[in-house]
Enzyme design. Structure first.
Site, PDB file in Angstrom:
ATOM      1  N   HIS A  45     133.298  23.942 -32.606  1.00 60.55           N
ATOM      2  CA  HIS A  45     133.245  25.116 -33.665  1.00 60.55           C
ATOM      3  C   HIS A  45     134.722  25.442 -33.678  1.00 60.55           C
ATOM      4  CE1 HIS A  45     131.676  29.221 -35.296  1.00 60.55           C
ATOM      5  NE2 HIS A  45     131.908  27.916 -36.145  1.00 60.55           N
ATOM      6  N   HIS A  87     138.948  28.408 -42.246  1.00 57.93           N
ATOM      7  CA  HIS A  87     137.692  28.909 -42.089  1.00 57.93           C
ATOM      8  C   HIS A  87     137.434  29.974 -42.414  1.00 57.93           C
ATOM      9  CE1 HIS A  87     134.626  32.139 -41.568  1.00 57.93           C
ATOM     10  NE2 HIS A  87     133.614  31.037 -41.466  1.00 57.93           N
TER      11      HIS A  87
HETATM   12  O1  G3P Z   1     129.486  25.048 -39.753  1.00 59.10           O
HETATM   13  C1  G3P Z   1     128.513  25.970 -39.138  1.00 59.10           C
HETATM   14  C2  G3P Z   1     128.603  27.785 -38.927  1.00 59.10           C
HETATM   15  O2  G3P Z   1     130.444  26.983 -38.535  1.00 59.10           O
HETATM   16  C3  G3P Z   1     129.346  28.246 -39.918  1.00 59.10           C
HETATM   17  O3  G3P Z   1     129.523  29.198 -39.520  1.00 59.10           O
HETATM   18  O4  G3P Z   1     130.664  31.048 -40.185  1.00 59.10           O
HETATM   19  O5  G3P Z   1     132.137  29.377 -38.376  1.00 59.10           O
HETATM   20  O6  G3P Z   1     131.594  28.670 -40.478  1.00 59.10           O
HETATM   21  P1  G3P Z   1     130.522  30.186 -39.857  1.00 59.10           P
HETATM   22 CA    CA Z   2     131.892  26.288 -40.489  1.00 56.70          CA
END
Ligand code: G3P
Ligand code: CA
Length: 280
Positions: A45, A87
């Site tokens: 992530h 992000h």
């Molecule tokens: O991409 C899946 C997850 O990353 C969604 O959450 O807000 O971290 O992009 P976010």
């Molecule tokens: Ca994401």
């Protein structure tokens, strides 16, 4: 000691031993219950954000060297139409600048530096473009890329697909595209029909009916919305369930909870921990 150096020190050791990296212990003697060929996907992530500034080339390099199934990349578009890894809508949280990405040209974006978040401004690195990430890793990694609408418009899809084609990544099946926007995924599907697509649901907004009916093979759900019934029902429809986490404090517990349901992917902020509990 910064997160990066902690990570550097831990990586060789943990690669060899896969001993616990976090504060949650995993019971001794726990056995791998998942066959290697069916192992859930470990999705880094925003890169190895546990150890380095999120969404930077270095964070992705650390994740790649640690060994993950995919590098997760959030896309934003600059004022002059360049795709960058970021992000948030603004650069306030993760860089030394302020303001919306969409208000800056790429040249202006490149004048800012990402910051090390937990140890306040120790490490800096520039914000990468998606092209720079592709150029760095080419076909050596898999990518799990998140699209979104830009001011309500489908603005990033064509650029993204052209770039992936340029690097021949679509032919190699090295890309999954995820989005909270069904419209965006449908546009991607029209442009590149064989690309794996994942529809994301926001926390508290999951709809099993919707998830079952859409023609996307992967469904992304926030962990606290995930139940055994949901996973079973989506598996019956032949879909994979990938889980994301929005609370780092509870993420490890949540990873262990949803592991019991045999989910198929983890957008993890704790790569070693996830690999350890999955025994992969
Ligand atoms: O991409 C899946 C997850 O990353 C969604 O959450 O807000 O971290 O992009 P976010
Ligand atoms: Ca994401």
């Amino acid at each position: 000691m910064t997160k990066y150096w902690i990570g550097c020190l831990l990586i060789p050791f943990l690669t060899l031993s896969l001993t616990s990296c976090g504060d949650m212990s995993v019971s001794e003697g726990s056995q791998p219950r998942i066959e290697k060929e069916h192992a859930p996907r470990v999705i880094a992530h925003r890169g190895a954000n546990e150890w380095y500034n999120e969404s930077t080339i270095t964070a992705y390099q650390i994740a790649a060297e640690t060994g993950v199934d995919s590098l997760e990349i959030d896309l934003r578009m600059t004022k002059d139409g360049e795709l960058i890894a970021m992000h948030d809508e603004t650069i306030d949280r993760t860089t030394n600048g302020k303001g919306k990405v969409s208000d800056y040209t790429l040249k202006e974006i490149k004048s800012f530096r990402t910051l090390e978040l937990d140890n306040s401004k120790v490490i800096t690195e520039e914000i990468p473009t998606l092209r720079e990430i592709m150029e760095t890793f080419r076909d050596t990694q898999s990518y799990y890329i998140e699209t979104r609408l830009v001011n309500g418009e489908l603005a990033m899809e064509e650029k993204l697909i052209r770039l992936l084609e340029e690097y021949q990544l679509l032919n190699e099946n090295l890309v999954t595209i995820q989005s909270f926007s069904e419209e965006s995924l449908l546009k991607i599907k029209a442009l590149a029909p064989y690309t794996e697509l994942a529809l994301l649901f926001r926390k508290g907004s999951f709809s099993l009916e919707k998830a079952r009916e859409v023609d996307f093979p992967v469904i992304g759900i926030e962990s606290t919305d995930v139940t055994q019934k949901i996973v079973n029902e989506l598996h019956k429809k032949g879909k994979e369930v990938h889980v994301y986490f929005i609370d780092k404090q509870t993420q490890k517990e949540e990873q262990q909870r949803v592991m019991e349901y045999q989910v198929d992917g983890y957008f993890t902020d704790y790569i070693h921990f996830t690999k350890e509990i999955l025994a992969i």
